[in-house]
Write a protein that holds these residues in place. Structure first.
Motif, PDB file in Angstrom:
ATOM      1  N   ASP A  55     -89.234 -56.063 -20.374  1.00 47.13           N
ATOM      2  CA  ASP A  55     -88.862 -55.003 -19.470  1.00 47.13           C
ATOM      3  C   ASP A  55     -88.315 -55.536 -18.289  1.00 47.13           C
ATOM      4  OD1 ASP A  55     -89.937 -52.267 -20.368  1.00 47.13           O
ATOM      5  OD2 ASP A  55     -91.209 -53.727 -21.157  1.00 47.13           O
ATOM      6  N   ALA A  56     -88.929 -56.836 -17.919  1.00 46.81           N
ATOM      7  CA  ALA A  56     -88.516 -57.489 -16.351  1.00 46.81           C
ATOM      8  C   ALA A  56     -88.818 -58.969 -16.476  1.00 46.81           C
ATOM      9  CB  ALA A  56     -89.137 -56.723 -15.215  1.00 46.81           C
ATOM     10  N   ILE A  57     -87.938 -59.625 -15.594  1.00 46.30           N
ATOM     11  CA  ILE A  57     -88.290 -61.016 -15.360  1.00 46.30           C
ATOM     12  C   ILE A  57     -88.394 -61.153 -13.859  1.00 46.30           C
ATOM     13  CG2 ILE A  57     -87.105 -63.234 -15.432  1.00 46.30           C
ATOM     14  CD1 ILE A  57     -85.359 -62.169 -17.786  1.00 46.30           C
ATOM     15  N   MET A 143     -92.010 -50.781  -8.548  1.00 41.34           N
ATOM     16  CA  MET A 143     -92.410 -50.105  -9.960  1.00 41.34           C
ATOM     17  C   MET A 143     -91.840 -50.478 -11.134  1.00 41.34           C
ATOM     18  SD  MET A 143     -95.098 -48.434  -8.945  1.00 41.34           S
ATOM     19  CE  MET A 143     -95.568 -47.345 -10.520  1.00 41.34           C
ATOM     20  N   ARG A 144     -92.478 -50.895 -12.383  1.00 39.03           N
ATOM     21  CA  ARG A 144     -91.795 -51.150 -13.579  1.00 39.03           C
ATOM     22  C   ARG A 144     -92.320 -50.306 -14.498  1.00 39.03           C
ATOM     23  NH1 ARG A 144     -86.736 -51.458 -14.861  1.00 39.03           N
ATOM     24  NH2 ARG A 144     -86.665 -51.386 -17.301  1.00 39.03           N
ATOM     25  N   LEU A 149     -95.898 -53.322  -8.358  1.00 37.72           N
ATOM     26  CA  LEU A 149     -95.931 -54.657  -7.526  1.00 37.72           C
ATOM     27  C   LEU A 149     -95.944 -54.293  -6.029  1.00 37.72           C
ATOM     28  CD1 LEU A 149     -93.178 -56.400  -9.565  1.00 37.72           C
ATOM     29  CD2 LEU A 149     -95.465 -56.492  -9.990  1.00 37.72           C
ATOM     30  N   ASP A 150     -97.100 -54.881  -5.502  1.00 38.61           N
ATOM     31  CA  ASP A 150     -96.865 -54.828  -4.213  1.00 38.61           C
ATOM     32  C   ASP A 150     -96.739 -56.308  -3.516  1.00 38.61           C
ATOM     33  OD1 ASP A 150     -98.453 -52.090  -2.796  1.00 38.61           O
ATOM     34  OD2 ASP A 150     -99.467 -52.501  -4.815  1.00 38.61           O
ATOM     35  N   ILE A 151     -95.478 -56.376  -3.083  1.00 42.36           N
ATOM     36  CA  ILE A 151     -94.990 -57.744  -2.555  1.00 42.36           C
ATOM     37  C   ILE A 151     -95.685 -58.304  -1.316  1.00 42.36           C
ATOM     38  CG2 ILE A 151     -93.158 -59.192  -2.153  1.00 42.36           C
ATOM     39  CD1 ILE A 151     -93.007 -57.964  -5.015  1.00 42.36           C
ATOM     40  N   LEU A 152     -96.327 -59.621  -1.413  1.00 39.83           N
ATOM     41  CA  LEU A 152     -97.141 -60.151  -0.243  1.00 39.83           C
ATOM     42  C   LEU A 152     -96.002 -61.152   0.570  1.00 39.83           C
ATOM     43  CD1 LEU A 152    -100.309 -60.816  -1.980  1.00 39.83           C
ATOM     44  CD2 LEU A 152     -99.881 -58.809  -0.618  1.00 39.83           C
ATOM     45  N   ILE A 210     -99.198 -58.523  -5.847  1.00 41.86           N
ATOM     46  CA  ILE A 210    -100.453 -58.106  -6.668  1.00 41.86           C
ATOM     47  C   ILE A 210     -99.707 -57.104  -7.577  1.00 41.86           C
ATOM     48  CG2 ILE A 210    -102.271 -56.677  -6.493  1.00 41.86           C
ATOM     49  CD1 ILE A 210    -102.856 -57.460  -3.238  1.00 41.86           C
ATOM     50  N   MET A 211    -100.302 -57.191  -8.587  1.00 40.40           N
ATOM     51  CA  MET A 211     -99.640 -56.164  -9.866  1.00 40.40           C
ATOM     52  C   MET A 211    -100.856 -55.586 -10.205  1.00 40.40           C
ATOM     53  SD  MET A 211     -98.284 -57.562 -13.518  1.00 40.40           S
ATOM     54  CE  MET A 211     -96.699 -58.275 -12.916  1.00 40.40           C
ATOM     55  N   SER A 212    -100.737 -54.313 -10.378  1.00 42.66           N
ATOM     56  CA  SER A 212    -101.475 -53.245 -10.711  1.00 42.66           C
ATOM     57  C   SER A 212    -101.199 -52.102 -11.597  1.00 42.66           C
ATOM     58  CB  SER A 212    -102.250 -52.790  -9.539  1.00 42.66           C
ATOM     59  OG  SER A 212    -101.120 -51.927  -8.660  1.00 42.66           O
ATOM     60  N   TYR A 213    -102.160 -51.829 -12.598  1.00 42.85           N
ATOM     61  CA  TYR A 213    -101.996 -50.736 -13.522  1.00 42.85           C
ATOM     62  C   TYR A 213    -103.147 -49.962 -13.539  1.00 42.85           C
ATOM     63  CZ  TYR A 213    -101.456 -48.018 -17.907  1.00 42.85           C
ATOM     64  OH  TYR A 213    -101.210 -47.006 -18.728  1.00 42.85           O
TER      65      TYR A 213
END
Length: 218
Positions: A55-57, A143-144, A149-152, A210-213
């Protein structure tokens, strides 16, 4: 989250089943060129065998032990086409002349980033595909599918400095020393100062997030 990791550098393949019972697969960095051959390509072949796609890189920064495997992946373009990636998150240069992008060698440098930029362009032209190329700056939210993804980092200042240096001279910027032989315990005794001059510009401008689901974070 599942991850693939080899020796030094980073290469993570994150797979998360969404609410529609489909796996969302995100590749974060590619390790070294050997990582691709030994670890990453077999893992991606497993995705294809399961009828899944990539889906994403995410390319966090241009040091060789992070970008080397991604370069190999885009060089292996027929295989990449089967994976059908839809999105690349990568702080590649802005408005840098093609003549500079084509000055390529194998150094751990801006030229590694240049090579990936050229390979992405060639891949899009050859297969006539549309890939969403996105830059990431602190406080961005991406969002994917259902993954957030919250970019720090990087800060907008560090991203600007990276692009300015890249545009100016295309010189070597990665640290000349490495810490591959040090044990993890040694790092606990040394506080990290992200403003230190000892940290290379490529690392200071690295994409972290931070990656979250749902309630799961990483």
């Amino acid at each position: 989250f599942d991850a693939t990791l080899e020796e030094h550098g980073d290469c993570f393949l994150v797979s998360q089943k969404n609410s529609e019972n489909r796996y969302v697969n995100i590749l974060i960095d590619g390790g070294t060129r050997n990582t691709y051959r030994r670890e990453l390509k077999p893992a991606l072949e497993n995705l294809l065998n399961e009828g899944e796609s990539l889906d994403a890189i995410i390319v966090t920064h241009i040091d060789d032990d992070h970008i080397g495997g991604i370069i190999q992946l885009f060089s292996d373009d027929e295989f990449l086409y089967k994976l059908n990636p839809q999105k690349v998150i990568y702080n590649m240069p802005i408005n840098i002349p093609t003549s500079k992008l084509e000055k390529l060698d194998n150094n751990i440098s801006f030229r590694q980033g240049n090579l990936l930029d050229v390979l992405i362009r060639k891949y899009k032209r050859k297969y006539r595909v549309s890939i969403d190329i996105t830059r990431a700056i602190e406080n961005d939210v991406m969002m994917r599918d259902e993954i957030r993804l919250d970019i720090l980092t990087p800060s907008i200042e560090d991203a600007f400095l990276l692009n300015k240096a890249w545009d100016k001279n295309n010189n070597y910027i990665a640290a000349t020393k490495n810490d591959y032989d040090q044990k993890i315990e040694a790092f606990k005794e040394t506080p990290l100062d992200i403003n230190s001059n000892s940290i290379s510009l490529s690392n200071k401008s690295s994409i972290s997030f931070i990656m979250s689901y749902n309630e799961k974070k990483s």
